[in-house]
Write a protein that holds these residues in place. Structure first.
Motif, short mmCIF file in Angstrom:
data_model
loop_
_atom_site.label_atom_id
_atom_site.label_comp_id
_atom_site.label_asym_id
_atom_site.label_seq_id
_atom_site.Cartn_x
_atom_site.Cartn_y
_atom_site.Cartn_z
N ILE A 159 3.69 55.62 -28.13
CA ILE A 159 5.08 55.35 -27.77
C ILE A 159 5.79 54.89 -29.02
CG2 ILE A 159 6.57 53.79 -26.41
CD1 ILE A 159 5.18 55.97 -24.76
N LYS A 160 6.98 55.41 -29.23
CA LYS A 160 7.80 55.00 -30.38
C LYS A 160 8.61 53.76 -30.00
CE LYS A 160 7.10 58.69 -33.03
NZ LYS A 160 6.76 58.68 -34.43
N LYS A 161 8.98 52.97 -30.99
CA LYS A 161 9.70 51.72 -30.72
C LYS A 161 10.99 51.95 -29.95
CE LYS A 161 11.20 47.37 -32.60
NZ LYS A 161 11.21 46.46 -33.73
N TYR A 162 11.71 53.04 -30.25
CA TYR A 162 12.99 53.28 -29.58
C TYR A 162 12.80 53.54 -28.08
CZ TYR A 162 12.24 58.36 -29.37
OH TYR A 162 11.74 59.61 -29.10
N GLN A 163 11.59 53.90 -27.64
CA GLN A 163 11.32 54.15 -26.23
C GLN A 163 11.09 52.87 -25.44
OE1 GLN A 163 8.15 56.96 -27.40
NE2 GLN A 163 9.09 58.37 -25.92
N VAL A 164 10.81 51.77 -26.13
CA VAL A 164 10.54 50.49 -25.49
C VAL A 164 11.88 49.83 -25.17
CG1 VAL A 164 9.39 48.26 -25.69
CG2 VAL A 164 8.37 50.29 -26.75
N LYS A 165 12.08 49.51 -23.88
CA LYS A 165 13.40 49.03 -23.43
C LYS A 165 13.48 47.52 -23.30
CE LYS A 165 14.60 53.26 -23.26
NZ LYS A 165 15.23 53.81 -24.44
N LYS A 166 12.49 46.90 -22.69
CA LYS A 166 12.52 45.45 -22.43
C LYS A 166 11.12 44.87 -22.46
CE LYS A 166 16.92 44.93 -21.19
NZ LYS A 166 17.86 44.03 -21.77
N GLU A 167 11.03 43.62 -22.82
CA GLU A 167 9.80 42.86 -22.61
C GLU A 167 9.88 42.32 -21.19
OE1 GLU A 167 7.65 38.73 -24.01
OE2 GLU A 167 9.22 39.57 -25.29
N VAL A 168 8.77 42.25 -20.49
CA VAL A 168 8.77 41.70 -19.14
C VAL A 168 7.79 40.55 -19.05
CG1 VAL A 168 9.56 43.80 -17.99
CG2 VAL A 168 7.15 43.44 -18.30
N VAL A 169 8.20 39.55 -18.29
CA VAL A 169 7.40 38.34 -18.11
C VAL A 169 7.19 38.13 -16.61
CG1 VAL A 169 7.32 35.85 -18.51
CG2 VAL A 169 8.43 37.35 -20.18
N PRO A 170 5.94 37.97 -16.17
CA PRO A 170 5.71 37.76 -14.74
C PRO A 170 6.33 36.46 -14.25
CG PRO A 170 3.62 37.82 -15.98
CD PRO A 170 4.73 37.97 -16.96
N LEU A 171 7.01 36.55 -13.10
CA LEU A 171 7.58 35.36 -12.47
C LEU A 171 6.82 35.00 -11.20
CD1 LEU A 171 11.42 36.00 -12.76
CD2 LEU A 171 10.03 34.41 -14.08
N ILE A 172 6.71 35.95 -10.30
CA ILE A 172 6.00 35.76 -9.03
C ILE A 172 5.01 36.91 -8.88
CG2 ILE A 172 6.19 35.59 -6.53
CD1 ILE A 172 9.13 34.70 -6.99
N ILE A 173 3.74 36.60 -8.83
CA ILE A 173 2.70 37.63 -8.77
C ILE A 173 1.94 37.51 -7.45
CG2 ILE A 173 0.56 38.43 -9.85
CD1 ILE A 173 3.08 38.87 -11.54
N PHE A 174 1.68 38.67 -6.84
CA PHE A 174 0.89 38.74 -5.62
C PHE A 174 -0.36 39.57 -5.94
CE2 PHE A 174 5.40 38.81 -4.55
CZ PHE A 174 5.49 37.65 -3.80
N LYS A 175 -1.50 38.94 -5.91
CA LYS A 175 -2.73 39.67 -6.27
C LYS A 175 -3.41 40.21 -5.05
CE LYS A 175 -3.53 37.49 -10.61
NZ LYS A 175 -4.45 37.01 -11.57
#
Length: 176
Positions: A160-176
Motif C-alpha cells: 500500500i502506498k502512503k497516499y492510499q492510507v486515509k486515517k489512523e484508527v484507535v479502538p474505543l469500544i470492542i466486542f470480542k
C-alpha cells in the motif's frame, strides 16, 4: 388556522431531521464501526496522522486491480460497501514500514526476519507469491491483520502506498 399549524409543525420536524442528519454525518465521519473479521468488532475513532507507525491500525483504500477484482469475485468483501470507489475501505495494522525486508512463505509473513502471528498463507491464488522477498520503498507499507489468519491483506493484494492510507484508527469500544 389548523392547516397552518400542521404545516408549521411539519416544517419544524423536517428542519429537525435535516439538522440531525447533518450532525450525525459530521460526528460519524470521526468514527468507524468495524464488523469485519480482521479485527475485533467495535467502534473505532478515526484521526489524522503525520507518520505511519508500526503496529498501529489504519484505514486505507487499495487500488482496484486484478487482486481486488479476485477478492470481489470470491466474496472476500461480503456486504461491505465500496466506500473507496470500486473497493471498500480496509482496516489493517501497518506491520511493514519503508525499508523493511518482507518475506512471504507458506509459514507466513516475516518482517525483518520476524514471523508475524496469524499470517500463515491460507489462500493460494495468483495474488499470493510464495517465497517472495523484497524491501519496501520510502512510501510503501505492508498492511496485515495479526488478529485473524483469514484476513485478506497485503499477503494477497501487496503493498500500500502512503497516499492510499486515509486515517489512523484507535479502538474505543470492542466486542470480542
Amino acid at each position: 388556522m389548523k392547516k397552518y399549524q400542521i404545516l408549521i409543525r411539519l416544517i419544524k420536524y423536517l428542519l429537525f431531521i435535516g439538522v440531525l442528519i447533518l450532525i450525525l454525518n459530521t460526528v460519524f465521519s470521526f468514527f468507524t464501526i468495524n464488523y469485519s473479521h480482521s479485527f475485533p468488532t467495535g467502534l473505532y475513532f478515526n484521526r489524522n496522522f503525520e507518520d505511519i507507525e508500526q503496529g498501529k491500525l489504519y484505514i486505507f483504500c487499495p487500488e482496484y486491480d486484478e487482486k481486488m477484482k479476485f477478492a470481489e469475485q470470491n466474496g472476500f468483501w461480503g456486504n461491505i460497501s465500496k466506500s473507496c470507489g470500486k473497493t471498500p475501505k480496509y482496516l489493517k495494522k501497518a506491520l511493514g514500514l519503508p525499508f523493511d525486508k518482507i518475506l512471504i512463505t507458506d509459514d507466513g509473513v516475516f518482517v525483518n526476519n520476524e514471523l508475524i502471528a496469524n499470517t500463515k498463507i491460507i489462500l493460494k491464488n495468483k495474488a499470493y507469491n510464495k517465497n517472495k522477498e523484497f524491501i519496501l520503498k520510502s512510501d510503501e507499507y505492508f498492511m496485515l491483520s495479526d488478529y485473524n489468519k483469514h484476513s485478506y491483506d497485503s499477503r494477497y493484494f501487496g503493498i500500500i502506498k502512503k497516499y492510499q492510507v486515509k486515517k489512523e484508527v484507535v479502538p474505543l469500544i470492542i466486542f470480542k
